[in-house]
Design a protein around this motif. Structure first.
Motif, short mmCIF file in Angstrom:
data_model
loop_
_atom_site.label_atom_id
_atom_site.label_comp_id
_atom_site.label_asym_id
_atom_site.label_seq_id
_atom_site.Cartn_x
_atom_site.Cartn_y
_atom_site.Cartn_z
N HIS A 45 0.85 -1.19 0.00
CA HIS A 45 0.00 0.00 0.00
C HIS A 45 0.89 1.24 0.00
CE1 HIS A 45 -3.03 2.94 1.35
NE2 HIS A 45 -3.93 2.07 0.83
N ARG A 46 0.37 2.33 -0.62
CA ARG A 46 1.16 3.55 -0.76
C ARG A 46 1.53 4.16 0.59
NH1 ARG A 46 1.71 6.26 -5.47
NH2 ARG A 46 2.54 8.41 -5.42
N LYS A 47 0.56 4.16 1.54
CA LYS A 47 0.86 4.71 2.86
C LYS A 47 1.93 3.90 3.59
CE LYS A 47 -1.97 8.23 3.00
NZ LYS A 47 -1.44 9.62 3.13
N SER A 48 1.92 2.58 3.40
CA SER A 48 2.95 1.74 4.02
C SER A 48 4.31 2.05 3.43
CB SER A 48 2.61 0.26 3.81
OG SER A 48 1.40 -0.08 4.43
N LEU A 49 4.36 2.29 2.13
CA LEU A 49 5.64 2.63 1.51
C LEU A 49 6.16 3.97 2.02
CD1 LEU A 49 4.92 1.52 -2.17
CD2 LEU A 49 6.53 0.46 -0.58
N ILE A 50 5.26 4.94 2.21
CA ILE A 50 5.70 6.24 2.74
C ILE A 50 6.28 6.08 4.14
CG2 ILE A 50 4.90 8.53 3.44
CD1 ILE A 50 2.87 8.40 1.16
N ARG A 51 5.58 5.26 5.00
CA ARG A 51 6.11 5.04 6.36
C ARG A 51 7.47 4.36 6.30
NH1 ARG A 51 0.60 3.81 7.38
NH2 ARG A 51 1.04 1.58 7.12
N ARG A 52 7.63 3.42 5.37
CA ARG A 52 8.91 2.73 5.25
C ARG A 52 10.02 3.67 4.79
NH1 ARG A 52 9.82 -2.33 7.45
NH2 ARG A 52 8.00 -3.67 7.17
N MET A 53 9.71 4.55 3.83
CA MET A 53 10.72 5.47 3.33
C MET A 53 11.13 6.49 4.39
SD MET A 53 11.56 4.62 0.22
CE MET A 53 11.45 2.94 0.83
N ASN A 54 10.22 6.82 5.30
CA ASN A 54 10.52 7.80 6.34
C ASN A 54 10.96 7.16 7.66
OD1 ASN A 54 9.81 9.93 4.63
ND2 ASN A 54 7.64 9.76 5.20
N GLY A 55 10.96 5.84 7.70
CA GLY A 55 11.32 5.15 8.93
C GLY A 55 12.52 4.23 8.75
N ASN A 56 12.58 3.23 9.63
CA ASN A 56 13.69 2.28 9.65
C ASN A 56 13.29 1.03 8.86
OD1 ASN A 56 15.95 0.82 10.18
ND2 ASN A 56 15.69 0.76 12.42
N LEU A 57 14.20 0.57 8.01
CA LEU A 57 13.93 -0.60 7.18
C LEU A 57 14.49 -1.89 7.77
CD1 LEU A 57 14.51 0.86 3.61
CD2 LEU A 57 12.34 0.21 4.67
N ASP A 58 15.04 -1.85 8.97
CA ASP A 58 15.55 -3.08 9.61
C ASP A 58 14.40 -3.93 10.09
OD1 ASP A 58 18.12 -2.21 9.15
OD2 ASP A 58 18.28 -1.22 11.12
N ARG A 59 14.59 -5.25 10.04
CA ARG A 59 13.56 -6.17 10.52
C ARG A 59 13.51 -6.13 12.05
NH1 ARG A 59 13.23 -11.97 7.71
NH2 ARG A 59 11.38 -11.91 9.06
N LYS A 60 12.32 -6.04 12.57
CA LYS A 60 12.15 -6.01 14.01
C LYS A 60 12.04 -7.43 14.55
CE LYS A 60 9.74 -1.56 13.98
NZ LYS A 60 8.50 -0.83 14.35
N PRO A 61 12.62 -7.66 15.68
CA PRO A 61 12.48 -9.01 16.27
C PRO A 61 11.04 -9.29 16.67
CG PRO A 61 13.51 -7.51 17.83
CD PRO A 61 13.42 -6.76 16.53
N ARG A 62 10.70 -10.56 16.64
CA ARG A 62 9.33 -10.95 16.98
C ARG A 62 9.09 -10.68 18.48
NH1 ARG A 62 7.80 -16.80 15.19
NH2 ARG A 62 8.03 -15.79 13.16
N CYS A 63 8.01 -9.98 18.77
CA CYS A 63 7.71 -9.64 20.17
C CYS A 63 7.25 -10.86 20.96
CB CYS A 63 6.64 -8.55 20.24
SG CYS A 63 7.13 -6.99 19.44
N LYS A 64 6.52 -11.73 20.32
CA LYS A 64 5.97 -12.89 21.01
C LYS A 64 6.20 -14.12 20.13
CE LYS A 64 1.72 -14.75 23.04
NZ LYS A 64 0.27 -14.52 23.27
N GLN A 65 6.92 -15.09 20.67
CA GLN A 65 7.21 -16.30 19.91
C GLN A 65 5.96 -17.15 19.77
OE1 GLN A 65 9.98 -16.96 18.34
NE2 GLN A 65 10.99 -15.11 19.09
N ARG A 66 5.84 -17.76 18.62
CA ARG A 66 4.68 -18.61 18.38
C ARG A 66 4.79 -19.88 19.21
NH1 ARG A 66 4.05 -20.31 12.32
NH2 ARG A 66 5.91 -21.49 12.91
N GLY A 67 3.71 -20.30 19.80
CA GLY A 67 3.70 -21.50 20.61
C GLY A 67 3.83 -22.76 19.78
N GLU A 68 4.15 -23.86 20.42
CA GLU A 68 4.32 -25.13 19.74
C GLU A 68 2.95 -25.66 19.30
OE1 GLU A 68 6.10 -28.17 22.07
OE2 GLU A 68 6.98 -29.14 20.32
N THR A 69 2.84 -25.98 18.02
CA THR A 69 1.57 -26.45 17.48
C THR A 69 1.36 -27.93 17.73
OG1 THR A 69 1.73 -24.76 15.75
CG2 THR A 69 0.16 -26.55 15.39
#
Length: 444
Positions: A45-69
Motif C-alpha cells: 500500500h502507498r501509505k505503508s511505503l511512505i512510512r517505510r521510506m521515512n522510517g527504519n527498514l531493519d527487521r524487528k524481532p518478533r515480540c511474542k514467539q509462536r507457541g508449539e503447534t
C-alpha cells in the motif's frame, strides 16, 4: 502480482533500501513517481511505503514467539509410523500419516485420538523433516535391508595404512590383481598379480589360471624367490584373494616375519603406484580380451619373465623427491608443485641401498651386461604376438591348472623354471616347497 512473482520479505527490504537512497534525494514530484514504481513492484500500500521510506527498514524481532503447534503425542506417533514405513523420506511419509495411524491403532500398535489425527492431517512436510531429525538423532544407525558383512578377526588385525610416497627402504610392496576375464567373469580365467616396490620402482608379475590358493601360493613363492631384496611389507587392497584364512596361514607359517597391511576400502589412491603400473605394464601389453587357457598362462609368464629383465634393468623411472604446496591466493585455487629426481632404473636405485647383497648385485650386473635390450624388446613383442595367436578355452573342456605351476618342487606337474636366479632373500620354510632352494644360476 501473482503468487509466483511476489517478493520474499528479505528481497522486499533489500529493494526498499536501494530505493530509499533515491527517495531521500528526490523532489516532491520525483518521490511520487518513485512511490508509483515501488507500489507496482512490491504490491504494498502507498501509505505503508511512505512510512517505510521515512522510517527504519531493519527487521524487528518478533515480540511474542509462536507457541508449539504439535505436542509430544505427535512425535510419538511419528516415531512409530516412521519405523513402520521402514524409515522412508518425509515426502513419502507425510501424505500417509493418517491412514497408517488408524491402521496401527487397529492392530494395537498405536493409540490415537481425534485431535492427534487432525494434527497429522495438517502437518507439513517441512515440519515432519524437522521433527524426524530431532527424534532420531540419538538413535543408532538404521538397519539396512541387506545383511551386514562381518569382518573376521584376522582381517581386523591387518592395519589400514598408506605407504608414504617418500619411503626410502626397499621391500615395502604395493600389490594388486588384474583380471583377464574379457566381457564376462564366469568360469576360470587368467589373473595377473603385480608387486611394485615403492622405494625403487622394482616390479614383479606372475600370471595364474584362476584365483585359488593353489595357484596364488605358487605365484607368491616364485616372486619371493626372484625378489633380490627382503620383503618387509605386503600392502594390498581388501580383495579376498589376498586376505583369507589360507593366505593368513601362508604368511604365518610359510613366510613368517612379513608385515601385512591393507588400503582403505574403495580408495584406489592408497595403492597409487601399483594402480598406475596395472595399465602401463599389463593392460598396455595384454589389453582387455579374455585369456583362459594353460597355454596362454605359460606364454604370459614367459612374457613377464622378459619384462622383469627389461623394466627392472633397462627402463629408467623418476621418483617424487619433493612436494611444494602453494596455498590459494586472491581467489586462485591452491596447487601442488612436484619435483622429481633424476631418472634411474630400478636396479640402479636398488644398488644404492644395503638391501641387495654384493654377490647378488654382481650376478645381476653380469646379467644386464650380456643382455641386448633391443633384442629383448623385440622378443617381448614377439611373445605378445604369440599370446594373441593362441586360441581360447573350448567350452566343455577343462583346463588343468597343475600344468601352470612353476615353483620348485612342483615342476614335475608340468610347469617350467620361471627365472635364472633364486635369491631367497625372504625366508621361506623349505618344508612347504618339498625341495631344497637353489641360489645358483640355472638354465631356462
Amino acid at each position: 502480482m501473482t503468487t509466483e512473482d511476489k517478493m520474499t520479505l528479505d528481497e522486499r527490504l533489500k529493494y526498499l533500501r536501494t530505493m530509499k537512497k533515491r527517495y531521500v534525494k528526490a523532489s516532491r514530484v520525483e518521490k511520487g513517481r518513485l512511490l508509483d514504481e515501488m507500489e507496482a513492484v512490491t504490491g504494498m500500500h502507498r501509505k505503508s511505503l511512505i512510512r517505510r521510506m521515512n522510517g527504519n527498514l531493519d527487521r524487528k524481532p518478533r515480540c511474542k514467539q509462536r507457541g508449539e503447534t504439535y505436542g509430544p503425542e505427535v512425535d510419538d506417533a511419528l516415531r512409530v509410523i516412521y519405523e513402520s514405513f521402514d524409515h522412508i523420506c518425509a515426502d513419502r511419509l507425510t501424505p500417509n500419516l493418517v491412514w497408517m495411524a488408524k491402521h496401527l491403532a487397529a492392530h494395537g500398535e498405536l493409540r490415537t485420538t481425534p485431535p492427534m489425527l487432525s494434527q497429522l492431517s495438517k502437518v507439513s512436510i517441512s515440519t515432519v523433516k524437522r521433527r524426524l531429525q530431532r527424534i532420531t538423532q540419538d538413535q543408532p544407525s538404521l538397519p539396512r535391508k541387506r545383511g551386514r558383512k562381518h569382518t573376521s578377526k584376522q582381517l581386523k588385525a591387518v592395519p589400514i595404512v598408506r605407504i608414504p610416497w617418500n619411503e626410502e627402504e626397499p621391500g615395502r610392496l604395493e600389490v594388486d590383481l588384474v583380471h583377464h576375464c574379457g566381457h564376462t567373469a564366469s568360469g576360470e580365467y587368467i589373473c595377473s598379480t603385480q608387486w611394485i616396490d615403492v622405494a625403487t620402482g622394482w616390479s614383479e608379475r606372475a600370471a595364474t589360471l584362476g584365483r585359488s590358493f593353489l595357484v596364488m601360493e605358487d605365484a607368491f613363492i616364485c616372486l619371493l624367490l626372484r625378489l633380490p631384496f627382503p620383503l618387509v611389507e605386503f600392502h594390498s587392497d581388501n580383495d579376498s584373494v589376498f586376505l583369507n584364512n589360507h593366505m593368513f596361514r601362508f604368511w604365518g607359517e610359510t613366510v613368517p616375519g612379513v608385515q601385512l597391511s591393507r588400503s582403505r576400502p574403495y580408495h584406489k589412491n592408497d595403492n597409487r603406484f601399483v594402480e598406475q603400473k596395472n595399465f602401463t605394464l599389463i593392460r598396455a601389453y595384454l589389453g582387455y580380451q579374455r585369456l583362459d587357457t594353460v597355454a596362454q598362462t605359460l606364454a604370459i609368464n614367459h612374457l613377464y619373465d622378459k619384462m622383469w629383465l627389461y623394466y627392472n634393468f633397462f627402463q629408467p623411472v623418476m621418483r617424487l623427491r619433493k612436494k611444494i604446496v602453494i596455498p590459494s591466493d586472491n581467489g586462485h585455487p591452491g596447487r601442488v608443485i612436484r619435483r622429481y629426481d633424476e631418472a634411474r632404473t630400478p636396479f640402479d636405485r636398488l644398488c644404492t641401498t644395503d638391501a641387495i647383497l654384493p654377490e647378488h648385485r654382481e650376478q645381476l650386473e653380469a646379467l644386464r651386461n650380456r643382455t641386448n635390450p633391443r633384442q629383448l624388446r623385440q622378443e617381448i613383442y614377439d611373445q605378445i604376438d604369440l599370446i594373441s595367436s593362441l586360441p581360447g578355452a573350448t567350452p566343455g573342456v577343462r583346463e588343468n591348472v597343475y600344468q601352470t605351476l612353476r615353483a620348485p618342487g612342483r615342476l614335475n606337474e608340468g610347469g617350467d623354471p620361471p627365472f635364472p636366479f633364486y635369491f631367497n632373500r625372504t625366508p621361506i620354510r623349505k618344508e612347504s616347497l618339498h625341495v631344497p632352494l637353489q641360489t645358483t644360476e640355472t638354465q631356462r
